[in-house]
Write an enzyme that holds these catalytic residues in place. Structure first.
Site, PDB file in Angstrom:
ATOM      1  N   SER A 169      -9.267   1.982   2.767  1.00 26.98           N
ATOM      2  CA  SER A 169      -8.247   2.731   1.951  1.00 26.98           C
ATOM      3  C   SER A 169      -7.293   1.709   1.169  1.00 26.98           C
ATOM      4  O   SER A 169      -6.304   2.500   0.262  1.00 26.98           O
ATOM      5  CB  SER A 169      -7.658   3.452   3.080  1.00 26.98           C
ATOM      6  N   LYS A 215       0.957  -1.291   0.033  1.00 29.56           N
ATOM      7  CA  LYS A 215       0.082   0.154  -0.091  1.00 29.56           C
ATOM      8  C   LYS A 215       1.030   1.374  -0.152  1.00 29.56           C
ATOM      9  O   LYS A 215       1.835   1.391   0.681  1.00 29.56           O
ATOM     10  CB  LYS A 215      -0.982  -0.014   1.259  1.00 29.56           C
ATOM     11  N   SER A 221     -10.382  -0.773   6.114  1.00 29.32           N
ATOM     12  CA  SER A 221      -9.561  -0.400   4.914  1.00 29.32           C
ATOM     13  C   SER A 221      -8.967  -1.815   4.513  1.00 29.32           C
ATOM     14  O   SER A 221      -8.343  -1.730   3.270  1.00 29.32           O
ATOM     15  CB  SER A 221      -8.620   0.580   5.272  1.00 29.32           C
TER      16      SER A 221
END
Length: 595
Positions: A259, A186, A283
């Site tokens: 996210s 990420k 997320s």
């Protein structure tokens, strides 16, 4: 941090450039408009709904960033512009059919989960270079179709893979348990030599050190080749940033979630076999559910997060984030946990608890007690989620599994209250620090960034006393929630991962089914089902809204088109019962036909 410190970035070789306004279909025009100082992207990316535009100076800086990314991609890996400008709704099959990947590369990227791929590498069926090349190529194809990446560093990844192949040739054995395994990361997680951000331009910087988890993964033989898109502010369920908007592979008019939405889209497109996400409100679980993959949020402070973000996030004063894996199978999630914890990160990181990871195959001493959540008392899930719950309940109710599981309906305590509390606890600064950082470069505040901040904005910056009161309220809620769980006598619960399938862009307003478990800090996994959203599904004729939010969710369903979106379910255990959760998942694997 000044804008000047963000550019240029040595690993991408930024060049001056400007950004082209998009055509009405959401794509970039093919020619440069000299009068406006705005050129087309060298690597067109599908964007049916563009992200908001900022000031002229911001768009110039953003264009330079995109140009630097595009310049690294060989023309041989470009998809036809006509495909990008007229994409199908479902783009998931294009990587295998576009002609860029060889037959072996399709096999490598499609035929294995992480456990099987590591075994194939250890047996020298494939070299690390071959595997890395395959995933690098597939990742950049996936990016053109979904805007899932923020960094792509194939040359560096191949160099790392060559070193692993040389080690194997010299020693006849892998360097570690992850030898040659490509792992996607990420965006905000630091990898040395790459940039990271909080999902907005003003927070970008080059990292000269690996974060703690990345260092462990690297020492065990993992190969890093890309970083993935996330939302502006990293605090909502739509991965839209200065890099663009990530799309759902199965319906590009829907969100991939957030996210960790770039990760979810990339894994669903088979451009990654396993990736690392973070979760403070859903997320990991939200995007994994939106894209039909496996994802696991552990209890906090089990896995290391040091070096994941530059600076601190005030929301973690009362709501703790966690990091965890996203991938193709339950055993991949287990493999990831065992690999990281085998390094004993708690010995050098005092924030962590020593957590021994137990075998998922330990026998049950009695039937597993499962609570089924039909709704949380706040929002009734949309029709395909209800179908998935009915599917699971029917399988678990089969008498042949009576010695393995006992099921009952579970009533969720305080979902609406938890949603009110957690939205305030995320922003003890009223969201001002984040919005100021975003707008400092001329970047606009995106709709869902504004939406999640708006509850706390009127309160402004809280003082120590107010934050302490919030913590007391949180702890009181945790105690009441634990008592309710105990009174209902369940080991795990199965319920929705979200109020519906993947949401239409800019409409992921309600994460109540995941953020609840961040507030109480319970571990949760999301698993795919065979259910997909279909055209023509409608709410029950006897539907009565549980709240204004519930009615709004129904309206969103009736005005959207969710066809083809996958449906996952969420399975949750008590705090620090992470190993017990995986043993339960192992029991459910055959019943629910999980990978």
């Amino acid at each position: 941090m000044s804008v000047a410190s963000c550019l240029p970035l040595p690993h991408v070789g930024v060049k001056a450039g400007h950004l082209t306004p998009k055509d009405t279909d959401g794509t970039y025009p093919s020619k440069i408009d000299i009068s406006s100082g705005v050129p087309a992207r060298k690597l067109p990316v599908v964007q049916p709904k563009s992200v908001p535009r900022g000031t002229a100076s911001f768009e110039v800086m953003r264009a330079s960033l995109l140009d630097a990314f595009d310049s690294k991609v060989p023309l041989d890996y470009h998809l036809p512009r006509e495909l990008i400008e007229n994409p199908p709704t479902d783009v998931s099959g294009i990587p295998a059919s576009c002609g860029i990947l060889s037959r072996d590369e399709i096999e490598i990227t499609e035929s294995y989960d992480a456990v099987a791929l590591v075994a194939a590498l250890a047996e020298q069926k494939y070299t690390a270079v071959a595997v890395t090349t395959a995933f690098c190529k597939r990742a950049i194809i996936a990016h053109q179709l979904t805007c899932c990446l923020t960094s792509w560093f194939m040359d560096e990844a191949i160099a790392q893979a060559k070193e692993l192949d040389e080690y194997m040739a010299q020693n006849g054995k892998p360097i570690g348990p992850l030898h040659g395994l490509p792992i996607s990361i990420k965006e905000h997680i630091a990898i040395r030599g790459t940039s990271s951000s909080h999902g907005y331009f003003g927070g970008m910087a080059l990292d000269d050190m690996d974060s703690e988890m990345v260092a462990i993964l690297r020492s065990q033989g993992a190969v890093f080749y890309c970083k993935t898109n996330q939302p502006q502010s990293i605090m909502h369920l739509e991965s839209d940033s200065h890099w663009g908007r990530t799309l759902n592979p199965f319906n590009i008019h829907l969100s991939s979630g957030g996210s960790t939405g770039g990760e979810a889209a990339l894994i669903a497109m088979k451009g990654s076999v396993i990736g690392v996400g973070t979760d403070i409100g859903g997320s990991i679980r939200g995007p994994s559910a939106f894209c039909g993959i496996y994802g696991f949020k552990p209890t906090s402070n089990i896995l290391p997060m040091r070096g994941f973000s530059r600076g601190t996030f005030p929301g973690e004063l009362n709501v703790l984030a966690a990091t965890g894996p996203m991938g193709r199978s339950l055993r991949d999630m287990d493999f990831f946990m065992r690999s990281i914890l085998s390094a004993k990160p708690h010995l050098t990181n005092p924030e962590l608890i020593p957590y021994p990871w137990s075998s998922i195959e330990a026998p049950l001493v009695r039937p597993l007690r499962i609570g089924i959540i039909n709704n949380d008392g706040f929002i009734v899930p949309q029709p395909p989620v209800k179908r998935a719950l009915s599917w699971a309940k029917a399988l678990l109710s089969d008498p042949k599994y009576g010695d393995l599981v006992e099921i009952k309906n579970l009533k969720v305590l305080g979902a609406a209250e938890a949603w009110d509390k957690v939205r305030l606890m995320y922003w003890p600064d009223g969201g001002q620090l984040t919005t100021d950082a975003i707008t400092s470069t001329g970047e606009p505040v995106h709709p869902l960034t504004r939406s999640i901040c708006q509850t706390a904005e009127p309160l402004g910056m809280q003082n120590a006393g107010s934050i302490s009161v919030m913590r007391d309220q949180r702890d009181n809620f945790r105690h009441a929630f634990a008592k309710s769980w105990t009174d209902q006598d369940v080991d795990i619960v199965i319920g929705p991962a979200f109020v519906g399938p993947a949401s239409a862009h800019d409409t992921a307003f309600y994460w109540t089914y995941t953020s609840l478990y961040n507030l109480v800090d319970y571990p949760g996994a999301v698993v795919p089902t065979p259910i997909k959203a279909e055209l023509g599904e409608s709410y029950d004729s006897n539907y009565v809204p549980l709240s204004d939010a519930c009615q709004h969710v129904k309206e969103l369903w009736e005005t959207g088109n969710f066809e083809g979106a996958p449906i996952n379910l969420q399975i949750v255990a008590r705090r620090y019962h992470d190993s017990e959760l995986f043993r339960a998942l192992n029991v459910l694997k055959d019943i629910l036909n999980l990978a």
